[in-house]
Design a protein around this motif. Structure first.
Motif, PDB file in Angstrom:
ATOM      1  N   VAL A  88     -42.044  12.941  10.294  1.00  0.00           N
ATOM      2  CA  VAL A  88     -42.203  11.696  11.038  1.00  0.00           C
ATOM      3  C   VAL A  88     -41.305  10.651  10.402  1.00  0.00           C
ATOM      4  O   VAL A  88     -41.296  10.471   9.178  1.00  0.00           O
ATOM      5  N   ILE A  89     -40.545   9.955  11.240  1.00  0.00           N
ATOM      6  CA  ILE A  89     -39.606   8.955  10.747  1.00  0.00           C
ATOM      7  C   ILE A  89     -40.351   7.768  10.146  1.00  0.00           C
ATOM      8  O   ILE A  89     -41.307   7.257  10.725  1.00  0.00           O
ATOM      9  N   THR A  90     -39.919   7.331   8.985  1.00  0.00           N
ATOM     10  CA  THR A  90     -40.467   6.135   8.365  1.00  0.00           C
ATOM     11  C   THR A  90     -39.974   4.896   9.104  1.00  0.00           C
ATOM     12  O   THR A  90     -38.786   4.792   9.422  1.00  0.00           O
ATOM     13  N   GLU A  91     -40.852   3.964   9.390  1.00  0.00           N
ATOM     14  CA  GLU A  91     -40.454   2.747  10.090  1.00  0.00           C
ATOM     15  C   GLU A  91     -39.493   1.931   9.237  1.00  0.00           C
ATOM     16  O   GLU A  91     -39.542   1.944   8.018  1.00  0.00           O
ATOM     17  N   PHE A 149     -32.030   7.101   7.014  1.00  0.00           N
ATOM     18  CA  PHE A 149     -33.465   7.008   7.272  1.00  0.00           C
ATOM     19  C   PHE A 149     -34.207   8.038   6.427  1.00  0.00           C
ATOM     20  O   PHE A 149     -33.613   8.975   5.868  1.00  0.00           O
ATOM     21  N   LEU A 150     -35.533   7.850   6.329  1.00  0.00           N
ATOM     22  CA  LEU A 150     -36.401   8.725   5.559  1.00  0.00           C
ATOM     23  C   LEU A 150     -37.477   9.307   6.464  1.00  0.00           C
ATOM     24  O   LEU A 150     -37.797   8.742   7.510  1.00  0.00           O
ATOM     25  N   LEU A 151     -38.031  10.421   6.034  1.00  0.00           N
ATOM     26  CA  LEU A 151     -39.228  10.965   6.659  1.00  0.00           C
ATOM     27  C   LEU A 151     -40.414  10.659   5.767  1.00  0.00           C
ATOM     28  O   LEU A 151     -40.280  10.594   4.533  1.00  0.00           O
ATOM     29  N   ASP A 152     -41.583  10.448   6.370  1.00  0.00           N
ATOM     30  CA  ASP A 152     -42.785  10.159   5.588  1.00  0.00           C
ATOM     31  C   ASP A 152     -43.001  11.237   4.532  1.00  0.00           C
ATOM     32  O   ASP A 152     -42.912  12.442   4.802  1.00  0.00           O
ATOM     33  N   GLY A 153     -43.274  10.783   3.298  1.00  0.00           N
ATOM     34  CA  GLY A 153     -43.563  11.700   2.212  1.00  0.00           C
ATOM     35  C   GLY A 153     -42.338  12.263   1.531  1.00  0.00           C
ATOM     36  O   GLY A 153     -42.459  13.111   0.636  1.00  0.00           O
ATOM     37  N   SER A 154     -41.144  11.830   1.918  1.00  0.00           N
ATOM     38  CA  SER A 154     -39.914  12.336   1.313  1.00  0.00           C
ATOM     39  C   SER A 154     -39.039  11.176   0.853  1.00  0.00           C
ATOM     40  O   SER A 154     -38.984  10.129   1.492  1.00  0.00           O
ATOM     41  N   LYS A 155     -38.348  11.375  -0.252  1.00  0.00           N
ATOM     42  CA  LYS A 155     -37.422  10.369  -0.758  1.00  0.00           C
ATOM     43  C   LYS A 155     -35.974  10.719  -0.422  1.00  0.00           C
ATOM     44  O   LYS A 155     -35.052   9.980  -0.794  1.00  0.00           O
ATOM     45  N   GLN A 156     -35.744  11.837   0.262  1.00  0.00           N
ATOM     46  CA  GLN A 156     -34.399  12.257   0.611  1.00  0.00           C
ATOM     47  C   GLN A 156     -33.901  11.491   1.840  1.00  0.00           C
ATOM     48  O   GLN A 156     -34.473  11.592   2.917  1.00  0.00           O
ATOM     49  N   PRO A 157     -32.833  10.712   1.685  1.00  0.00           N
ATOM     50  CA  PRO A 157     -32.294  10.009   2.855  1.00  0.00           C
ATOM     51  C   PRO A 157     -31.470  10.937   3.747  1.00  0.00           C
ATOM     52  O   PRO A 157     -30.795  11.852   3.257  1.00  0.00           O
ATOM     53  N   GLY A 167     -28.225   0.526  19.359  1.00  0.00           N
ATOM     54  CA  GLY A 167     -29.370   1.429  19.472  1.00  0.00           C
ATOM     55  C   GLY A 167     -30.338   1.255  18.328  1.00  0.00           C
ATOM     56  O   GLY A 167     -29.955   1.237  17.164  1.00  0.00           O
ATOM     57  N   GLY A 168     -31.601   1.104  18.665  1.00  0.00           N
ATOM     58  CA  GLY A 168     -32.626   0.938  17.651  1.00  0.00           C
ATOM     59  C   GLY A 168     -33.054   2.265  17.062  1.00  0.00           C
ATOM     60  O   GLY A 168     -32.578   3.328  17.433  1.00  0.00           O
ATOM     61  N   MET A 169     -33.977   2.214  16.140  1.00  0.00           N
ATOM     62  CA  MET A 169     -34.449   3.398  15.432  1.00  0.00           C
ATOM     63  C   MET A 169     -35.850   3.739  15.929  1.00  0.00           C
ATOM     64  O   MET A 169     -36.770   2.933  15.810  1.00  0.00           O
ATOM     65  N   PRO A 170     -36.050   4.926  16.531  1.00  0.00           N
ATOM     66  CA  PRO A 170     -37.378   5.275  17.031  1.00  0.00           C
ATOM     67  C   PRO A 170     -38.312   5.699  15.909  1.00  0.00           C
ATOM     68  O   PRO A 170     -37.879   6.049  14.816  1.00  0.00           O
ATOM     69  N   THR A 171     -39.590   5.659  16.176  1.00  0.00           N
ATOM     70  CA  THR A 171     -40.578   6.249  15.284  1.00  0.00           C
ATOM     71  C   THR A 171     -41.042   7.561  15.905  1.00  0.00           C
ATOM     72  O   THR A 171     -40.660   7.904  17.013  1.00  0.00           O
ATOM     73  N   GLY A 172     -41.860   8.279  15.181  1.00  0.00           N
ATOM     74  CA  GLY A 172     -42.424   9.500  15.732  1.00  0.00           C
ATOM     75  C   GLY A 172     -41.861  10.754  15.105  1.00  0.00           C
ATOM     76  O   GLY A 172     -41.011  10.706  14.217  1.00  0.00           O
ATOM     77  N   ALA A 173     -42.352  11.894  15.584  1.00  0.00           N
ATOM     78  CA  ALA A 173     -41.952  13.182  15.030  1.00  0.00           C
ATOM     79  C   ALA A 173     -40.501  13.496  15.387  1.00  0.00           C
ATOM     80  O   ALA A 173     -40.022  13.132  16.463  1.00  0.00           O
ATOM     81  N   ILE A 174     -39.821  14.175  14.477  1.00  0.00           N
ATOM     82  CA  ILE A 174     -38.420  14.522  14.684  1.00  0.00           C
ATOM     83  C   ILE A 174     -38.127  15.839  13.980  1.00  0.00           C
ATOM     84  O   ILE A 174     -38.761  16.179  12.969  1.00  0.00           O
ATOM     85  N   VAL A 212     -27.322  15.320   9.320  1.00  0.00           N
ATOM     86  CA  VAL A 212     -28.145  16.232  10.121  1.00  0.00           C
ATOM     87  C   VAL A 212     -27.840  16.076  11.608  1.00  0.00           C
ATOM     88  O   VAL A 212     -27.269  15.082  12.062  1.00  0.00           O
ATOM     89  N   HIS A 213     -28.258  17.099  12.364  1.00  0.00           N
ATOM     90  CA  HIS A 213     -28.344  17.013  13.818  1.00  0.00           C
ATOM     91  C   HIS A 213     -29.829  16.894  14.141  1.00  0.00           C
ATOM     92  O   HIS A 213     -30.653  17.647  13.616  1.00  0.00           O
ATOM     93  N   ALA A 214     -30.173  15.938  14.980  1.00  0.00           N
ATOM     94  CA  ALA A 214     -31.577  15.566  15.173  1.00  0.00           C
ATOM     95  C   ALA A 214     -32.014  15.771  16.618  1.00  0.00           C
ATOM     96  O   ALA A 214     -31.240  15.546  17.563  1.00  0.00           O
ATOM     97  N   TYR A 215     -33.273  16.189  16.771  1.00  0.00           N
ATOM     98  CA  TYR A 215     -33.885  16.413  18.079  1.00  0.00           C
ATOM     99  C   TYR A 215     -35.280  15.794  18.078  1.00  0.00           C
ATOM    100  O   TYR A 215     -36.045  15.990  17.143  1.00  0.00           O
ATOM    101  N   GLN A 216     -35.556  15.032  19.124  1.00  0.00           N
ATOM    102  CA  GLN A 216     -36.854  14.392  19.252  1.00  0.00           C
ATOM    103  C   GLN A 216     -37.365  14.609  20.676  1.00  0.00           C
ATOM    104  O   GLN A 216     -36.678  14.255  21.646  1.00  0.00           O
ATOM    105  N   ASP A 217     -38.541  15.217  20.788  1.00  0.00           N
ATOM    106  CA  ASP A 217     -39.111  15.542  22.098  1.00  0.00           C
ATOM    107  C   ASP A 217     -38.118  16.325  22.958  1.00  0.00           C
ATOM    108  O   ASP A 217     -37.929  16.048  24.141  1.00  0.00           O
TER     109      ASP A 217
END
Length: 240
Positions: free
Chosen positions: A34-37, A44-52, A63-70, A87-92
């Protein structure tokens, strides 16, 4: 350019035509979270990770930054100079890079992309060009190589430039594609043949580019005239 926009949802983009999963780009280790707000697509970071992380192959222009699972596909475990894993990213089930390119919120940079993946990137960008969406809404891009006034305003920024190569200067360590007769004033593409920043591509193809129209993208510098350094074939299109 860094856009500090508001948080938004990608769901309104689903109807656009070129947003199916770009399978040619989905390679490497899979990371889900889940993307950190408060992040940006540039880092960007994912919750629980310090790796950018950062999105591969793009230069962001909006373009803004969405929240939610990724879901992220990490092509290389080696971080870049900023400590990010690209990375290459996919959301929904939406390919994020494709969504941003489709709507003119990003431009293709393309460094390090596989050929088939780069083709998908350019295809997504063409949707925005055709629709005059986002950054393509005006008449500015691509900038004509002989528009020195506008080029002077873009020094230090990522941009796209198009024009005819007037001459090619072939030196032992560098190749220069010149777009005017006055090298100290007109636009130039600089190509390193050797060393750390050497060109990842076919230099011989560039050597015979005289009188051809080319489109190049990258960070514009001022080095006795406007200049872009060419590091990768993804930055240049020889149009004729």
């Amino acid at each position: 350019m860094i856009f500090r926009g508001v948080v938004f949802c990608l769901c309104f983009l689903f109807a656009l035509p070129a947003m199916a999963k770009a399978g040619s780009c989905a390679h490497g280790k899979v990371v889900s979270g889940v993307i950190t707000e408060g992040g940006r697509w540039e880092m960007f970071l994912l919750d629980g990770s310090k790796q950018p992380y950062g999105l591969a192959g793009l230069h962001m222009v909006g373009g803004g930054m969405p929240t939610g699972a990724i879901t992220l596909y990490v092509g290389s475990q080696k971080p870049d100079r900023y400590g990010r894993q690209l990375v290459h990213a996919y959301q929904d089930d939406v390919w994020v890079q494709g969504a941003l390119l489709n709507t003119g919120k990003a431009l293709v940079y393309g460094l390090g992309l596989r050929d088939e993946c780069l083709t998908a990137f350019h295809g997504a960008e063409k949707v925005a060009v055709g629709a005059k969406a986002g950054v393509w809404a005006g008449q500015e891009l691509p900038i004509a190589a002989d528009n020195l006034e506008l080029l002077s305003e873009k020094v230090g920024h990522f941009t796209i430039i198009e024009g005819k190569v007037i001459s090619v200067g072939d030196r032992s360590r560098r190749l220069y594609l010149n777009f005017g007769q006055k090298w100290s004033q007109d636009f130039t593409i600089s190509v390193a043949k050797k060393g750390k920043g050497r060109y990842k591509g076919d230099v011989n193809r560039l050597k015979v580019s005289k009188n051809k129209t080319v489109q190049v993208r990258g960070i514009l510098e001022e080095r006795q005239g406007p200049l872009i350094r060419l590091f990768d074939e993804a930055q240049i299109i020889i149009m004729d």
